[in-house]
Design a protein around this motif. Structure first.
Motif, PDB file in Angstrom:
ATOM      1  N   THR A  72       0.779  -1.056   0.090  1.00 49.04           N
ATOM      2  CA  THR A  72       0.029  -0.043  -0.137  1.00 49.04           C
ATOM      3  C   THR A  72       0.721   1.324   0.003  1.00 49.04           C
ATOM      4  OG1 THR A  72      -1.709  -1.119   1.189  1.00 49.04           O
ATOM      5  CG2 THR A  72      -1.780   1.399   1.154  1.00 49.04           C
ATOM      6  N   LEU A  73       2.035   1.321   0.478  1.00 52.21           N
ATOM      7  CA  LEU A  73       2.973   2.134   0.682  1.00 52.21           C
ATOM      8  C   LEU A  73       3.877   2.252  -0.464  1.00 52.21           C
ATOM      9  CD1 LEU A  73       3.827   2.285   4.444  1.00 52.21           C
ATOM     10  CD2 LEU A  73       2.337   3.810   3.416  1.00 52.21           C
ATOM     11  N   VAL A  74       4.412   1.467  -1.135  1.00 53.50           N
ATOM     12  CA  VAL A  74       5.259   1.336  -1.997  1.00 53.50           C
ATOM     13  C   VAL A  74       4.943   1.373  -3.256  1.00 53.50           C
ATOM     14  CG1 VAL A  74       7.226  -0.016  -3.075  1.00 53.50           C
ATOM     15  CG2 VAL A  74       6.983   0.128  -0.556  1.00 53.50           C
ATOM     16  N   MET A  75       3.713   0.714  -3.720  1.00 52.87           N
ATOM     17  CA  MET A  75       3.185   0.630  -5.108  1.00 52.87           C
ATOM     18  C   MET A  75       2.706   2.121  -5.398  1.00 52.87           C
ATOM     19  SD  MET A  75       0.637  -1.739  -6.837  1.00 52.87           S
ATOM     20  CE  MET A  75       0.234  -2.537  -5.352  1.00 52.87           C
ATOM     21  N   PRO A  76       1.963   3.024  -4.706  1.00 48.90           N
ATOM     22  CA  PRO A  76       1.624   4.258  -5.518  1.00 48.90           C
ATOM     23  C   PRO A  76       2.749   5.063  -5.572  1.00 48.90           C
ATOM     24  CG  PRO A  76       0.151   3.616  -3.631  1.00 48.90           C
ATOM     25  CD  PRO A  76       1.312   2.431  -3.745  1.00 48.90           C
ATOM     26  N   TRP A  77       3.740   5.002  -4.711  1.00 49.33           N
ATOM     27  CA  TRP A  77       4.873   6.116  -4.890  1.00 49.33           C
ATOM     28  C   TRP A  77       5.793   5.806  -6.134  1.00 49.33           C
ATOM     29  CZ3 TRP A  77       4.779  10.763  -3.094  1.00 49.33           C
ATOM     30  CH2 TRP A  77       3.962  11.108  -2.029  1.00 49.33           C
ATOM     31  N   THR A  78       5.814   4.274  -6.240  1.00 48.18           N
ATOM     32  CA  THR A  78       6.546   3.807  -7.400  1.00 48.18           C
ATOM     33  C   THR A  78       5.892   4.255  -8.667  1.00 48.18           C
ATOM     34  OG1 THR A  78       7.419   1.938  -6.179  1.00 48.18           O
ATOM     35  CG2 THR A  78       7.358   1.612  -8.656  1.00 48.18           C
ATOM     36  N   GLU A  79       4.323   4.088  -8.747  1.00 41.26           N
ATOM     37  CA  GLU A  79       3.540   4.776  -9.722  1.00 41.26           C
ATOM     38  C   GLU A  79       3.750   6.165  -9.878  1.00 41.26           C
ATOM     39  OE1 GLU A  79      -0.496   3.407  -9.126  1.00 41.26           O
ATOM     40  OE2 GLU A  79       0.063   1.182  -9.633  1.00 41.26           O
ATOM     41  N   ILE A  80       3.865   6.950  -8.815  1.00 40.55           N
ATOM     42  CA  ILE A  80       3.957   8.349  -9.325  1.00 40.55           C
ATOM     43  C   ILE A  80       5.209   8.781  -9.745  1.00 40.55           C
ATOM     44  CG2 ILE A  80       4.245   9.238  -6.873  1.00 40.55           C
ATOM     45  CD1 ILE A  80       1.828  11.198  -7.453  1.00 40.55           C
ATOM     46  N   ILE A  81       6.263   8.151  -9.125  1.00 36.19           N
ATOM     47  CA  ILE A  81       7.555   8.826  -9.415  1.00 36.19           C
ATOM     48  C   ILE A  81       7.947   8.138 -11.022  1.00 36.19           C
ATOM     49  CG2 ILE A  81       9.847   8.121  -9.138  1.00 36.19           C
ATOM     50  CD1 ILE A  81       9.193   7.972  -6.036  1.00 36.19           C
ATOM     51  N   CYS A  82       7.425   6.905 -11.292  1.00 34.98           N
ATOM     52  CA  CYS A  82       7.631   6.497 -12.655  1.00 34.98           C
ATOM     53  C   CYS A  82       6.725   7.216 -13.813  1.00 34.98           C
ATOM     54  CB  CYS A  82       7.442   4.940 -12.908  1.00 34.98           C
ATOM     55  SG  CYS A  82       8.679   3.673 -12.062  1.00 34.98           S
ATOM     56  N   GLY A  83       5.689   7.691 -13.275  1.00 31.42           N
ATOM     57  CA  GLY A  83       4.425   8.555 -14.167  1.00 31.42           C
ATOM     58  C   GLY A  83       5.112   9.736 -14.468  1.00 31.42           C
ATOM     59  N   ALA A  84       5.885  10.284 -13.503  1.00 30.77           N
ATOM     60  CA  ALA A  84       6.428  11.703 -13.453  1.00 30.77           C
ATOM     61  C   ALA A  84       7.650  11.715 -14.466  1.00 30.77           C
ATOM     62  CB  ALA A  84       6.697  12.345 -12.194  1.00 30.77           C
ATOM     63  N   MET A  85       8.240  10.635 -14.161  1.00 30.96           N
ATOM     64  CA  MET A  85       9.659  10.512 -15.073  1.00 30.96           C
ATOM     65  C   MET A  85       9.448  10.126 -16.589  1.00 30.96           C
ATOM     66  SD  MET A  85      12.186   8.216 -12.515  1.00 30.96           S
ATOM     67  CE  MET A  85      13.552   8.460 -13.516  1.00 30.96           C
ATOM     68  N   LEU A  86       8.099   9.587 -16.628  1.00 26.99           N
ATOM     69  CA  LEU A  86       7.884   9.446 -18.102  1.00 26.99           C
ATOM     70  C   LEU A  86       7.441  10.678 -18.670  1.00 26.99           C
ATOM     71  CD1 LEU A  86       5.881   6.083 -18.756  1.00 26.99           C
ATOM     72  CD2 LEU A  86       7.977   6.682 -19.486  1.00 26.99           C
ATOM     73  N   LEU A  87       6.579  11.481 -17.931  1.00 27.16           N
ATOM     74  CA  LEU A  87       6.127  12.751 -18.306  1.00 27.16           C
ATOM     75  C   LEU A  87       7.372  13.767 -18.849  1.00 27.16           C
ATOM     76  CD1 LEU A  87       3.089  13.446 -16.001  1.00 27.16           C
ATOM     77  CD2 LEU A  87       2.968  12.884 -18.819  1.00 27.16           C
ATOM     78  N   LEU A  88       8.431  13.718 -17.968  1.00 30.83           N
ATOM     79  CA  LEU A  88       9.496  14.468 -17.912  1.00 30.83           C
ATOM     80  C   LEU A  88      10.454  14.188 -19.091  1.00 30.83           C
ATOM     81  CD1 LEU A  88       9.954  15.606 -14.386  1.00 30.83           C
ATOM     82  CD2 LEU A  88       9.022  17.087 -16.133  1.00 30.83           C
ATOM     83  N   GLY A  89      10.243  12.675 -19.362  1.00 32.09           N
ATOM     84  CA  GLY A  89      11.286  12.138 -20.215  1.00 32.09           C
ATOM     85  C   GLY A  89      12.813  11.898 -19.713  1.00 32.09           C
ATOM     86  N   VAL A  90      12.564  11.418 -18.486  1.00 34.72           N
ATOM     87  CA  VAL A  90      13.787  11.281 -17.900  1.00 34.72           C
ATOM     88  C   VAL A  90      13.823   9.656 -17.452  1.00 34.72           C
ATOM     89  CG1 VAL A  90      15.026  11.370 -15.704  1.00 34.72           C
ATOM     90  CG2 VAL A  90      13.813  13.400 -16.371  1.00 34.72           C
ATOM     91  N   ARG A  91      15.094   9.155 -18.039  1.00 31.07           N
ATOM     92  CA  ARG A  91      15.365   7.637 -17.996  1.00 31.07           C
ATOM     93  C   ARG A  91      14.104   6.766 -18.391  1.00 31.07           C
ATOM     94  NH1 ARG A  91      20.323   7.732 -18.154  1.00 31.07           N
ATOM     95  NH2 ARG A  91      21.579   8.626 -16.399  1.00 31.07           N
TER      96      ARG A  91
END
Length: 159
Positions: free
Chosen positions: A59-78
């Protein structure tokens, strides 16, 4: 005709559209899970696939992984690294839904809200489509990648 279709399917601009869509999708999905962690915890438990002691960790790890990965995709980072993580998440989600469909479990996906329609084969098809988009981004995305822009500038400064 096939050359035009091939050009469209391998287009970096299509990959950019998929990347922005997936990034926004993962940020959106994570926001609800972060804000309503108790409800999300119940959804994870309803899948009956992980031990009870791991539910809160997920419950704690999955949403934060999703939001960080989503933001990185939006920004085009890694982008390549992030698509591997997102592809893995989507594969696990799809497998979990598939298993519960075989069990005839009347649960909701929990992807965006806890009060969603029950999982169905359409949910599996949707997730497989997202996996396909992720694979496309991994192999064909080359437009507006922030880290590549900075690396290019660093290479010019260095030489």
């Amino acid at each position: 005709m096939t050359a035009a279709i091939r050009a469209l399917l391998t287009s970096p601009w299509l990959a950019l559209a998929f990347r922005l869509y997936l990034g926004g999708l993962f940020v959106y999905a994570a926001m609800y899970k972060i804000n309503y962690a108790a409800e999300f915890s119940t959804t994870i438990a309803s899948y009956r696939l992980i031990p009870y002691w791991a539910v809160n960790v997920m419950t704690l790890v999955m949403p934060w992984t999703e939001i960080i990965c989503g933001a990185m995709l939006l920004l085009g980072v890694r982008v390549k690294s992030v698509t591997v993580i997102i592809g893995g998440l989507l594969s696990v989600f799809t497998l979990a839904i598939f298993i519960n469909l075989l069990r005839n479990a009347p649960i909701s996906c929990g992807c965006f809200h806890t009060l969603e329609d029950p999982i169905s084969w359409w949910t599996v098809l949707r997730d497989l489509t997202w996996i396909g988009m992720t694979v496309h981004v991994h192999y064909f995305d080359s437009v507006l990648q922030t880290d590549q822009l900075f690396l290019g500038k660093l290479r010019r400064i260095h030489t």
